[in-house]
Design a protein around this motif. Structure first.
Motif, PDB file in Angstrom:
ATOM      1  N   ARG A 126      43.894  76.456  36.465  1.00 21.63           N
ATOM      2  CA  ARG A 126      42.618  77.527  36.713  1.00 21.63           C
ATOM      3  C   ARG A 126      41.642  77.176  35.614  1.00 21.63           C
ATOM      4  N   PRO A 127      41.875  76.705  34.307  1.00 22.76           N
ATOM      5  CA  PRO A 127      40.954  76.524  33.442  1.00 22.76           C
ATOM      6  C   PRO A 127      40.089  75.287  34.019  1.00 22.76           C
ATOM      7  N   ARG A 128      40.433  74.129  34.670  1.00 23.44           N
ATOM      8  CA  ARG A 128      39.976  73.229  35.216  1.00 23.44           C
ATOM      9  C   ARG A 128      38.864  73.566  36.383  1.00 23.44           C
ATOM     10  N   ILE A 129      39.278  74.553  37.060  1.00 28.60           N
ATOM     11  CA  ILE A 129      38.646  74.998  38.190  1.00 28.60           C
ATOM     12  C   ILE A 129      37.355  75.771  37.625  1.00 28.60           C
ATOM     13  N   ASP A 130      37.728  76.650  36.428  1.00 32.25           N
ATOM     14  CA  ASP A 130      36.696  77.327  35.691  1.00 32.25           C
ATOM     15  C   ASP A 130      35.473  76.267  35.369  1.00 32.25           C
ATOM     16  N   THR A 131      35.836  75.277  34.610  1.00 33.10           N
ATOM     17  CA  THR A 131      35.025  74.257  34.207  1.00 33.10           C
ATOM     18  C   THR A 131      34.142  73.717  35.504  1.00 33.10           C
ATOM     19  N   LEU A 132      34.911  73.296  36.345  1.00 32.65           N
ATOM     20  CA  LEU A 132      34.262  72.729  37.546  1.00 32.65           C
ATOM     21  C   LEU A 132      33.076  73.565  38.237  1.00 32.65           C
ATOM     22  N   LEU A 133      33.683  74.771  38.457  1.00 35.90           N
ATOM     23  CA  LEU A 133      32.853  75.744  38.830  1.00 35.90           C
ATOM     24  C   LEU A 133      31.439  75.976  38.284  1.00 35.90           C
ATOM     25  N   ASP A 134      31.598  75.659  36.993  1.00 35.32           N
ATOM     26  CA  ASP A 134      30.179  75.774  35.993  1.00 35.32           C
ATOM     27  C   ASP A 134      29.461  74.469  36.084  1.00 35.32           C
ATOM     28  N   VAL A 135      29.991  73.177  36.013  1.00 40.77           N
ATOM     29  CA  VAL A 135      29.453  72.062  36.165  1.00 40.77           C
ATOM     30  C   VAL A 135      28.932  71.661  37.401  1.00 40.77           C
ATOM     31  N   MET A 136      29.444  72.313  38.408  1.00 39.69           N
ATOM     32  CA  MET A 136      28.993  71.842  39.818  1.00 39.69           C
ATOM     33  C   MET A 136      28.142  73.115  40.335  1.00 39.69           C
TER      34      MET A 136
END
Lengths: 264, 265
Positions: B113-123
């Motif tokens: 979940r935390p990795r998805i959160d980061t990716l959503l922001d970065v992407m």
């Protein structure tokens, strides 16, 4: 639906009813064979709401029970067909060995109309529900298995590769990609299947069991109650339409992503 | 240490409409760890075939494909692919598409979940989590396509003309996004393209392929300073390299007979 579309949809049926009524009143058809719309409506009303004391008709008040019999048989046969047809279709579409072993037999049996199976069904299962279940299940099975197979074979290679490179094993590929991708075709098969199921239930009930709309249809014909025959036809049409709508609604929920595709 | 990706004498032949086709021939290539390697070639030169063999989708007819010194047997999340068409699962939302890999591998939600959160922001995908692919533009789809493989933290990122079907504007935006992501967390990338500028903007090395049968003709190092941005495409050094690559590619395009080879994708 807008008022305009509703008006267009109703125009033809109303015209046909008027024509029907005229044909009977003006004696364009042989007298006494085809009942007028009002006569059918009256017979249907008694069939549904009549009680043994208010009417002498033997059909009085038996509509709901017969509808229940037919509907139950359709649901049983249809669920049986889906429970066998969908998994088998997935295996045929997915596995070449299964396809080679099973598909030719299905294609050879498929042209045999379910009506031709009637004597066989009665000989094996007798005048019981099992006969009806067999005929309905068999009839609905073909479109379900064929469409499922077709849908599975149509799975986009790129999506299979995408799933594999993301670490999906055979089970995940099958359930999360192949099955999902085949779902629109599976629903097409189910809609065709439910249509065949209603055809089959009428045929089965005419001969292989002693209750339900098909039984009433044939019985009413024998005793010259054409009004009941026509009311039965309308009843089956209505039930067929409603059951198709149920599957259609279910497919719209399950295939929400696809509706968006059409608009996008 | 073994190279991150190594191809030794790789050839791929197949039959197409009864004809014997040599897609690629005697390919030798080594990609170092954390190298951004571009493969540049005309359409139909077999560069996608090359990538498919590294991904494990196809087997070489001859030669060896090694990743971290191990022969490639089958597709693996350690060699994740971004396709030209995003190839998202249309029945899953953006969130479910990104989570597909971890979920399928049984990773606990608390971990990914935390990795998805980061990716959503970065992407730049924040706010689109519940959208279906059909509701997304081409560029957005490709962001999801990139996010769903980055979450797997692949050792090697394979990109098959990922921006090839996007409009020029969107392509530039995506190239800069990829630069940002890659320069922040360097990793081995094998990037297939037919666009010279794209190869120079992104890559450390550019390997030029000939038309069918595909061979690697030359490999040049791109010595442009990092971090790079689109401005680098106006620098004199960039133009020198571009001229060199243009000449190399052009030689091949005018080679008679090259165009008659059947194209396979």
């Amino acid at each position: 639906m807008t008022v305009r579309r509703l008006a267009w949809a109703l125009a033809l049926p109303i015209a046909l009813f008027v024509l029907w009524d005229l044909a009977v009143r003006q004696r364009w058809v042989v007298e006494g064979i085809i009942p007028a719309p009002a006569q059918v409506a009256a017979a249907w009303y008694t069939w549904i709401f009549g009680t043994a004391t208010t009417s002498l008709s033997p059909y009085s008040g038996t509509w709901l029970a017969n509808v229940a019999h037919s509907t139950r048989r359709v649901i049983e046969g249809f669920l049986l067909a889906a429970a066998l047809g969908i998994p088998l279709g997935v295996f045929i579409g997915w596995n070449r060995a299964v396809a080679r072993a099973v598909d030719p037999s299905i294609q050879m049996l498929r042209p045999i109309p379910i009506t031709a199976w009637l004597p066989f069904a009665i000989a094996v299962f007798g005048i019981y529900d099992a006969s009806a279940r067999f005929l309905i299940g068999l009839g609905a099975f073909y479109p379900i298995v064929v469409n499922t197979t077709h849908g599975v074979r149509d799975t986009n290679l790129l999506l299979l590769r995408a799933a594999r490179m993301l670490g999906a094993g055979p089970a995940a590929v099958l359930f999360k990609v192949v099955f999902r991708s085949a779902l629109p075709s599976i629903f097409t098969g189910l809609r065709l299947g439910i249509g065949v199921a209603w055809t089959a239930v009428i045929v089965a009930e005419m001969i292989a069991v002693k209750s339900g709309l098909g039984y009433v249809l044939w019985d009413a014909y024998y005793v010259g109650r054409m009004d009941i025959c026509v009311a039965t036809m309308f009843s089956v049409g209505l039930l067929g339409f409603l059951s198709d709508q149920v599957i259609l609604r279910a497919s719209r929920v399950a295939l929400r992503w696809r509706a968006l595709e059409a608009h996008g | 240490m073994a190279p991150a990706v190594e191809l030794r004498g790789v050839a791929k032949e197949f039959a197409a409409r009864g004809r014997h086709v040599v897609a690629v021939e005697s390919i030798d290539l080594a990609v170092a760890h954390n190298e951004f390697a571009a493969i540049l070639g005309p359409s139909g030169c077999g560069k996608s075939t090359l990538l498919n063999m590294v991904a494990g989708f196809e087997r070489p007819t001859r030669g060896q494909v090694l990743v971290e010194g191990e022969p490639v047997q089958a597709p693996h999340p350690g060699r994740a692919v971004v396709f030209q068409e995003a190839a998202l699962f249309p029945w899953y939302t953006v969130l479910d598409n990104i989570a597909f890999g971890p979920r399928t591998r049984g990773t606990p939600a608390a971990q990914y979940r935390p990795r998805i959160d980061t990716l959503l922001d970065v992407m730049g995908l924040r706010g689109f989590e519940r959208h279906y692919p059909a509701e997304l533009s081409g560029g957005m789809k490709q962001r999801v396509g990139l996010a769903r493989v980055l979450i797997m933290e692949p050792a090697v990122l394979l990109m098959d003309e990922p921006f090839g079907s996007l409009d020029a504007q969107t392509r530039s935006v995506m190239q800069e996004l990829l630069l940002t992501v890659w320069e922040r967390r360097q990793q081995t990338v094998l990037f297939i393209t037919h666009d010279i500028e794209e190869a120079l903007l992104l890559a450390d090395t550019v390997s030029v392929m000939t038309a069918r049968p595909g061979r690697i003709k030359t490999r040049i190092a791109v010595d442009l300073p990092r971090p790079r941005s689109l401005e680098v495409t106006t620098s004199p050094r960039f133009n020198d390299l571009k001229r060199r690559l243009l000449a190399l590619v052009r030689e091949d395009t005018f080679n008679p007979g090259a165009d008659h080879a059947p194209r396979a994708r």
